[in-house]
Enzyme design. Structure first.
Site, PDB file in Angstrom:
ATOM      1  N   ASP A  18       0.691  -0.873  -0.103  1.00 43.18           N
ATOM      2  CA  ASP A  18      -0.281  -0.257   0.010  1.00 43.18           C
ATOM      3  C   ASP A  18       0.706   0.984   0.174  1.00 43.18           C
ATOM      4  O   ASP A  18       2.279   0.931   0.026  1.00 43.18           O
ATOM      5  CB  ASP A  18      -0.798  -0.303   1.254  1.00 43.18           C
ATOM      6  N   SER A  19      -0.062   2.096   0.361  1.00 43.16           N
ATOM      7  CA  SER A  19       0.807   3.912  -0.552  1.00 43.16           C
ATOM      8  C   SER A  19       1.655   3.526   1.494  1.00 43.16           C
ATOM      9  O   SER A  19       2.322   4.871   1.361  1.00 43.16           O
ATOM     10  CB  SER A  19       0.197   4.763  -0.876  1.00 43.16           C
ATOM     11  N   TYR A  50      -1.038   8.368  -2.750  1.00 41.26           N
ATOM     12  CA  TYR A  50      -0.996   7.841  -3.745  1.00 41.26           C
ATOM     13  C   TYR A  50      -2.154   8.934  -4.555  1.00 41.26           C
ATOM     14  O   TYR A  50      -2.052   8.909  -5.594  1.00 41.26           O
ATOM     15  CB  TYR A  50      -1.328   6.606  -3.976  1.00 41.26           C
ATOM     16  N   GLY A  51      -3.104   8.938  -3.786  1.00 40.49           N
ATOM     17  CA  GLY A  51      -4.495   9.334  -3.893  1.00 40.49           C
ATOM     18  C   GLY A  51      -4.473  10.784  -4.488  1.00 40.49           C
ATOM     19  O   GLY A  51      -5.030  10.297  -5.471  1.00 40.49           O
ATOM     20  N   CYS A  81      -3.717  -1.205  -2.267  1.00 41.84           N
ATOM     21  CA  CYS A  81      -4.177   0.247  -2.225  1.00 41.84           C
ATOM     22  C   CYS A  81      -4.751   0.357  -3.793  1.00 41.84           C
ATOM     23  O   CYS A  81      -4.487  -0.202  -4.630  1.00 41.84           O
ATOM     24  CB  CYS A  81      -2.933   1.246  -2.218  1.00 41.84           C
ATOM     25  N   ASN A  82      -6.406   1.254  -3.304  1.00 41.91           N
ATOM     26  CA  ASN A  82      -7.124   0.433  -4.676  1.00 41.91           C
ATOM     27  C   ASN A  82      -6.592   2.290  -5.102  1.00 41.91           C
ATOM     28  O   ASN A  82      -6.873   2.069  -7.265  1.00 41.91           O
ATOM     29  CB  ASN A  82      -8.162   1.917  -3.505  1.00 41.91           C
ATOM     30  N   CYS A 194     -10.873   2.170  -0.594  1.00 41.12           N
ATOM     31  CA  CYS A 194      -9.599   3.274  -0.397  1.00 41.12           C
ATOM     32  C   CYS A 194      -9.361   2.416   1.612  1.00 41.12           C
ATOM     33  O   CYS A 194     -10.281   2.310   2.177  1.00 41.12           O
ATOM     34  CB  CYS A 194     -10.337   4.771   0.225  1.00 41.12           C
ATOM     35  N   THR A 195      -8.191   2.424   1.188  1.00 40.43           N
ATOM     36  CA  THR A 195      -7.497   1.160   2.734  1.00 40.43           C
ATOM     37  C   THR A 195      -8.259   2.048   3.745  1.00 40.43           C
ATOM     38  O   THR A 195      -8.318   1.086   4.996  1.00 40.43           O
ATOM     39  CB  THR A 195      -5.957   1.070   2.472  1.00 40.43           C
ATOM     40  N   HIS A 196      -8.035   3.641   3.867  1.00 42.86           N
ATOM     41  CA  HIS A 196      -7.855   3.680   4.988  1.00 42.86           C
ATOM     42  C   HIS A 196      -9.463   3.363   5.901  1.00 42.86           C
ATOM     43  O   HIS A 196      -9.339   3.690   6.916  1.00 42.86           O
ATOM     44  CB  HIS A 196      -7.550   5.613   5.234  1.00 42.86           C
TER      45      HIS A 196
HETATM   46  N1  DGL Z   1      -4.013   3.583  -0.234  1.00 40.52           N
HETATM   47  C1  DGL Z   1      -5.020   4.883  -0.331  1.00 40.52           C
HETATM   48  C2  DGL Z   1      -5.730   4.114  -1.324  1.00 40.52           C
HETATM   49  O1  DGL Z   1      -6.937   2.707  -1.907  1.00 40.52           O
HETATM   50  C3  DGL Z   1      -5.075   5.899   0.002  1.00 40.52           C
HETATM   51  C4  DGL Z   1      -3.928   6.871   0.668  1.00 40.52           C
HETATM   52  C5  DGL Z   1      -3.051   7.222  -0.363  1.00 40.52           C
HETATM   53  O2  DGL Z   1      -3.577   8.450  -1.182  1.00 40.52           O
HETATM   54  O3  DGL Z   1      -2.232   7.073  -0.463  1.00 40.52           O
HETATM   55  O4  DGL Z   1      -6.956   4.955  -1.681  1.00 40.52           O
END
Ligand code: DGL
Length: 270
Positions: A18-19, A50-51, A81-82, A194-196
């Site tokens: 993931d990011s 990453y978003g 990560c999405n 989104c993972t968060h």
């Molecule tokens: N991991 C990112 C996602 O699932 C969220 C956090 C980011 O923006 O890196 O999209």
């Protein structure tokens, strides 16, 4: 159809990346379903988030992450990560070729809801990258699904979760502001793209007063990996769950979260 891989062994680990820290929620779900696999996690903390990045930047970052996971001998790599799944899956699939199986977080949940949620109106929230790419919509169309997808970018949520998770008043305000948007009116279910977002699932359930189904894609991804390993005879009977955690920039908070999530001490390598 995934081409047959060369020389993979059941004892090889599963790589998840993931990011940053958020993908640990996905790793936890995978380990709960597959407790005898060895899992290696990579958080690309140097490039978080990453978003809001361009697709080409995310492709470049994730190529290095995937190379590290391949060096670690991973048989399967899951893009938790999405945003990275949306921006870099096709690119990384070509890059990896037949060296390991590559799974993204988006396909398994869409394959599942295309069967279970026909004719339904489904909401999707995610980063600007995930929503702007319209990858969820394109993939649903490719599945010939008649699901009506209603997508909304909710970019403030990631930073709010990172910095204000303890302040429920602020979190509830932001959740209410986003989820009251007309785009998401009368949905039958909401995908946490989104993972968060699983970190605020409780607040989201409360916003809908328990009347709207909340879909966390990590369960479908974990089930997909289990099915793949079973079919390919690659299930490991002897692994121990999370083994190694790599980050691209050291963060103290990582060790704490791992202790909390996995109840074990793991040295963070970078
Ligand atoms: N991991 C990112 C996602 O699932 C969220 C956090 C980011 O923006 O890196 O999209």
């Amino acid at each position: 159809m995934i081409a047959d891989m060369i020389k993979l062994k059941s004892s090889q680990p599963i790589g998840i990346f993931d990011s940053g820290i958020g993908g640990l929620t996905v790793a936890k779900t995978v380990i709960e379903l597959l407790p005898h696999e060895n899992v290696i996690y990579f958080g690309d903390t140097a490039h978080f988030p990453y978003g809001d990045k361009s697709s080409s930047a995310i492709q470049e970052y994730t190529k290095h992450v995937v190379d590290k996971l391949l060096d670690c001998g991973c048989k399967v790599i899951l893009i938790a990560c999405n945003s990275a799944s949306a921006a870099a899956y096709d690119f990384l699939k070509q890059h990896i070729d037949d060296r390991a199986y590559l799974i993204n977080i988006i396909d398994p949940i869409l394959q599942s809801i295309a069967k279970t949620h026909a004719h339904k109106k489904i909401g999707l929230i995610g980063t600007r990258q995930t929503i702007g790419s319209n990858v969820y919509g394109q993939k649903l169309r490719a599945l010939n699904s008649d699901i009506q997808l209603q997508s909304l970018a909710t970019p403030l949520l990631v930073s709010a979760i990172e910095t204000m998770l303890h302040n429920k008043k602020v979190i509830n305000e932001i959740v209410k502001e986003y989820l009251s948007n007309d785009i998401l009116s009368d949905i039958d279910a909401l995908i946490l793209g989104c993972t968060h977002y699983p970190a605020i699932e409780k607040e989201i359930i409360e916003f809908y007063e328990g009347q709207t189904e909340i879909i966390n894609p990590s369960h479908a991804a974990a089930a997909h990996i289990k099915q793949l390993l079973t079919e390919k005879n690659l299930l490991n009977p002897n692994g121990h769950g999370l083994e190694h955690v790599y980050v691209s920039d050291y963060m103290d908070s990582f060790a704490n979260v791992i202790r909390l999530f996995f109840d074990k001490e793991i040295a963070i390598e970078y």
